[in-house]
Design an enzyme around this catalytic site. Structure first.
Site, mmCIF file in Angstrom:
data_model
loop_
_atom_site.group_PDB
_atom_site.id
_atom_site.type_symbol
_atom_site.label_atom_id
_atom_site.label_comp_id
_atom_site.label_asym_id
_atom_site.label_seq_id
_atom_site.Cartn_x
_atom_site.Cartn_y
_atom_site.Cartn_z
ATOM 1 N N ASP A 213 18.542 41.093 -34.965
ATOM 2 C CA ASP A 213 18.627 40.106 -36.040
ATOM 3 C C ASP A 213 17.276 39.462 -36.333
ATOM 4 O OD1 ASP A 213 21.385 40.414 -36.355
ATOM 5 O OD2 ASP A 213 21.832 38.950 -34.796
ATOM 6 N N CYS B 14 -4.954 6.266 -45.778
ATOM 7 C CA CYS B 14 -5.564 6.597 -44.485
ATOM 8 C C CYS B 14 -5.273 8.040 -44.114
ATOM 9 C CB CYS B 14 -5.028 5.671 -43.396
ATOM 10 S SG CYS B 14 -5.347 3.918 -43.663
ATOM 11 N N CYS C 34 -1.771 3.255 -43.941
ATOM 12 C CA CYS C 34 -1.145 3.597 -45.221
ATOM 13 C C CYS C 34 -1.393 5.060 -45.556
ATOM 14 C CB CYS C 34 -1.665 2.706 -46.347
ATOM 15 S SG CYS C 34 -3.429 2.945 -46.697
ATOM 16 N N ASP D 136 25.640 37.246 -39.367
ATOM 17 C CA ASP D 136 25.822 38.430 -38.540
ATOM 18 C C ASP D 136 27.198 38.315 -37.894
ATOM 19 O OD1 ASP D 136 25.045 40.754 -36.923
ATOM 20 O OD2 ASP D 136 25.033 39.300 -35.276
ATOM 21 N N ASP E 248 22.048 36.316 -33.794
ATOM 22 C CA ASP E 248 21.760 36.008 -32.399
ATOM 23 C C ASP E 248 21.117 37.141 -31.630
ATOM 24 O OD1 ASP E 248 24.044 37.679 -32.264
ATOM 25 O OD2 ASP E 248 24.497 36.887 -30.281
#
Length: 774
Positions: free
Chosen positions: A646, A24, A21, A443, A642
């Site tokens: 960037d 725990c 649970c 971009d 990419d």
């Protein structure tokens, strides 16, 4: 295709057995954080793992000892990306154990239920018990059967619950243990020493104790099965890896175990084969199904020089390839690590749950004790019986399991579904932050566009010949790695012009390049470079306006300090870009574009694509500042890029989304990776983020509302007005079902459908994309 998913230094994963649970989870985290050298600890109930960060040297033995002292079993998990075999075997053993325990408990409980409860529903049953069994003998029978249930199949609750109670850290097992033992112990006294009880209170509750254990075992079994289904995405990814490979040795193809493949080996792939490792095709060609990696259903063409990914499936042809990445370095291995890291993450929304569950079980035990006292003092006769039944109902109905499972199960299923769609959440918290994004900044080159520009126009000034200018400019650009430079060099080669040798090459980011060719000084770049050189652009004003209106990027060339030509480069828009932007608008998001292009070119592209905001003429080091300008009123911003330049913007954005076909540096800086390089992955990722967080909130509402509503009812709050009491048996059924409900709700995410489907992405995008230029 992507970079290795780097782990933080001195991070270690631990598998933990015995957690049941949310209490725990809190207890284990507290124990780990007390270990010297530990800087952070995140424990996940659904994955049964802990991610621990150390300051310097990993103190693994101390962490394991701390977890075991807290009452749980622990083991360090190695770096192998294959599924933790120990955990898989432990789950399988637990399922078998639960099935047998449930079967035994059900068989033993059924007679108790029939004997004790049957008379309430079938009047004739009471006569059968009285005439053929006898009331006293009936109680002896129930005692024997209930004792076997509690200390046979139900012993698991006492083995874990009682030690936790004695340590002063009770958990869900403690609630079950105390509740069932109280009902059983009271019944034992009523059966064998009823003279100790007040008159009229010597009732037995064997059936309640036995049925509670049986129902909770049923709930545990359903919960374990459902938890197994939440990790199916990882299992499927692991299952993609073939066991063997066909390696060329001494000119002969032989089948070898995958572990024996080495970097540099040449492998043969036949039609229908799974590709064993990552590599580069050296001979032959075929179509390869990469849908399990990228989410794209259309097979990709592979020929000499193309990259192939381990785990993908060859379709028709055959080819050979050279292994470039094996084992933990393969793309598939990296994906598995990313998904596992995201599934084990804690979202900010979990903070409230952690605060509540830290006090939940002690609070429930206090409420049960208070319930017992109030009923004993103020309850009707037999007050002791009422006090016992209601206190037991309170202990049994409280469910910290549902609270602990509410968030991690949704994360596991959501991130697994994302991986199937080709969207990888490198950081779990991005799953929550992304849903709140109000602006998506894109971009341009390689993100909106293909990243493969082509030379479309070269207009020379008076006194300069086209081929001469092209040859000189291409000689300089041959020294540059920029995609535009590559386009110019390719155009020169197609025109069959001879390139001279460039000397003293220099590049100024965001401005242009300079070199000497055959004793002449050549400078190529943007209008700002020409302005900095003191050259007037007036001769090319009309041409520049025309090219910009067509969405083309104009560049200029100067030879020996004299303006010589205007050059236009076109970078085709990706076919799916218009669909992606339309989908983002449909989600209520504003779309912005960040580019180094001049404003006229950028605005022409933005107008055709329907982009809301444009930040143009941005130097590579100015993208972070551009993001700050786009942020308004604290609105969250996602940036998609990419390239290497960037990376700072990806890191600075609230959520950085990297195109998976881009550079390794960009991917390492991002929070989310789109494996296919398809921009439609952005609206799909946002939609999935929203669906996952909505699912988590539903789970949390159910878990909290369930306890808030039913604990008072179990305590008897409705009895004074309506005479309603909640049986401990019904409380056990409700408690078991609450966890199953949360898990079932999380599993609904497996059916999530992206707003932009594969069919739409691979259909015609219309005439817009080819007409646009970068």
């Amino acid at each position: 295709m992507m970079a290795t998913a780097t782990a933080l230094k001195n991070n270690t994963s631990f598998g933990i057995d015995g957690m049941t649970c949310a209490s725990c989870v809190g207890r284990v985290e507290k124990a780990i954080r007390a270990v010297p050298g530990v800087t952070s600890a995140s424990v996940n109930l659904a994955t049964e793992r802990a991610e621990v960060a150390f300051t310097t040297t990993s103190n693994v033995p101390a962490v394991i000892k701390a977890i075991e002292t807290a009452g749980y079993q622990a083991r360090a998990i190695g770096a192998d990306v294959q599924e933790d075999n120990h955990a898989a075997q432990a789950r399988a053993r637990e399922l078998v154990s639960l099935r047998w325990s449930l079967a035994i408990a059900a068989v033993l409980t059924l007679p108790i239920f029939i004997v004790e409860m049957g008379s309430h529903f079938i009047p004739a049953m009471h006569l059968v018990v009285m005439d053929y069994i006898g009331m006293e003998e009936s109680r002896y029978l129930q005692f024997g059967l209930a004792t076997l249930v509690l200390f046979g199949p139900g012993l698991r609750f006492y083995r874990k619950g009682v030690p936790a109670l004695l340590r002063g850290a009770p958990d869900m097992n403690s609630l079950v243990a105390v509740g069932t033992f109280a009902a059983w112990g009271y019944s034992v006294v009523a059966t064998f020493a009823d003279h100790f009880l007040p008159a009229g209170t010597a009732n037995v509750y064997y059936e309640a104790a036995a049925v509670i254990v049986t129902l909770i075992l049923l709930g545990r079994l359903l919960e374990a099965r459902a938890k197994g289904r939440t990790s199916e995405a990882i299992k499927r990814l692991v299952g993609l890896t073939p066991k063997t490979a066909r390696v060329l040795r001494n000119g002969e193809a032989i089948e070898v175990p995958l572990e024996e493949v080495k970097t540099g080996d040449v492998l043969q792939v036949r039609p229908g084969d799974k590709i064993a490792v990552d590599g580069e095709v050296i001979e032959g060609s075929s179509y390869v199904d990469e849908s399990m990696i990228t989410g794209e259903p259309v097979p990709a063409v592979k020929s000499a020089g193309a990259q192939v990914v381990g785990g993908t499936i060859n379709k028709t042809g055959s080819f050979t390839f050279r292994a470039t990445k094996i084992g933990a370095d393969t793309v598939l291995a990296q994906i598995i690590r990313m998904v596992e890291a995201a599934q084990g993450a804690k979202l900010p929304i979990q903070a409230l749950v952690d605060k509540v569950t830290a006090w939940f079980v002690p609070a429930v035990m206090a409420i049960a004790a208070l319930t017992f006292g109030i009923w004993l003092v103020f309850g009707p006769d037999p007050a002791l019986a009422f006090a016992l039944v209601n206190a037991v109902a309170v202990l049994i109905i409280a469910c910290p399991c549902a609270m602990g499972l509410a968030t991690p199960t949704s994360i596991m299923v959501g991130t697994g579904r994302a991986a199937e769609m080709g969207v990888l959440f490198r950081k779990g918290e991005a799953l929550q932050v992304l849903r709140g994004a109000g602006i998506v900044a894109l971009d341009k080159t390689g993100t909106l566009t293909e990243g493969r520009p082509e030379l479309t126009d070269l207009v020379t000034a008076d006194g300069f010949a086209r081929d001469e200018v092209l040859a000189l400019v291409a000689a300089v650009e041959a020294q540059s790695e920029h995609p535009i430079a590559e386009a110019i060099v390719k155009a020169a080669k197609r025109s069959s012009v001879a390139l001279g040798k460039a000397l003293d090459f220099t590049a100024t980011p965001g401005m242009g390049v300079k070199a000497s060719v055959d004793g002449r000084i050549i400078e190529v770049g943007a209008d700002r470079l020409m302005t900095a050189l003191g050259l007037s652009l007036a001769p090319f004003k009309a041409a520049a306006e025309r090219l910009a209106s067509e969405g083309k990027s104009p560049l200029y060339a100067a030879i020996d300090g004299e303006l010589a030509a205007i050059i236009a480069v076109a970078d085709p828009i990706k076919a799916t870009t218009p669909q992606a932007i339309a989908a983002l608008h449909a989600q209520g998001l504003k779309v912005a574009m960040i580019t180094g292009d001049n404003r006229r070119t950028a605005e022409a592209i933005a107008k055709k694509l329907g982009i809301d905001d444009v930040v143009a003429e941005v130097l590579p080091d100015g993208k972070v500042a551009a993001l700050e300008r786009l942020r308004r009123d604290g609105v969250k911003l996602a940036f998609v890029g990419d390239g290497i330049n960037d990376a700072p913007a990806l890191a600075a954005a609230d959520v950085g989304i990297a195109i998976g076909t881009g550079t390794d540096v960009a991917i390492e800086a991002a929070d989310v990776v789109l494996m296919s390089g398809d921009l439609t992955g952005v609206p799909n990722a946002i939609a999935l983020s929203r669906a996952t967080i909505r699912n988590i909130k539903q789970n949390l509402f159910w878990a909290f509302a369930y306890n808030a509503a039913l604990v008072p009812i179990a305590a008897g709050a409705l009895y004074p007005l309506y005479g309603i009491l909640l049986s401990p048996v019904l409380a056990a059924a409700a408690m078991a079902l609450s966890s199953v409900f949360v898990l079932g709700n999380a599993l609904r995410l497996k059916a999530f459908r992206p707003p932009v489907s594969n069919a739409a992405r691979n259909g015609k995008a219309g005439d817009l994309a080819p007409a646009l230029a970068s």
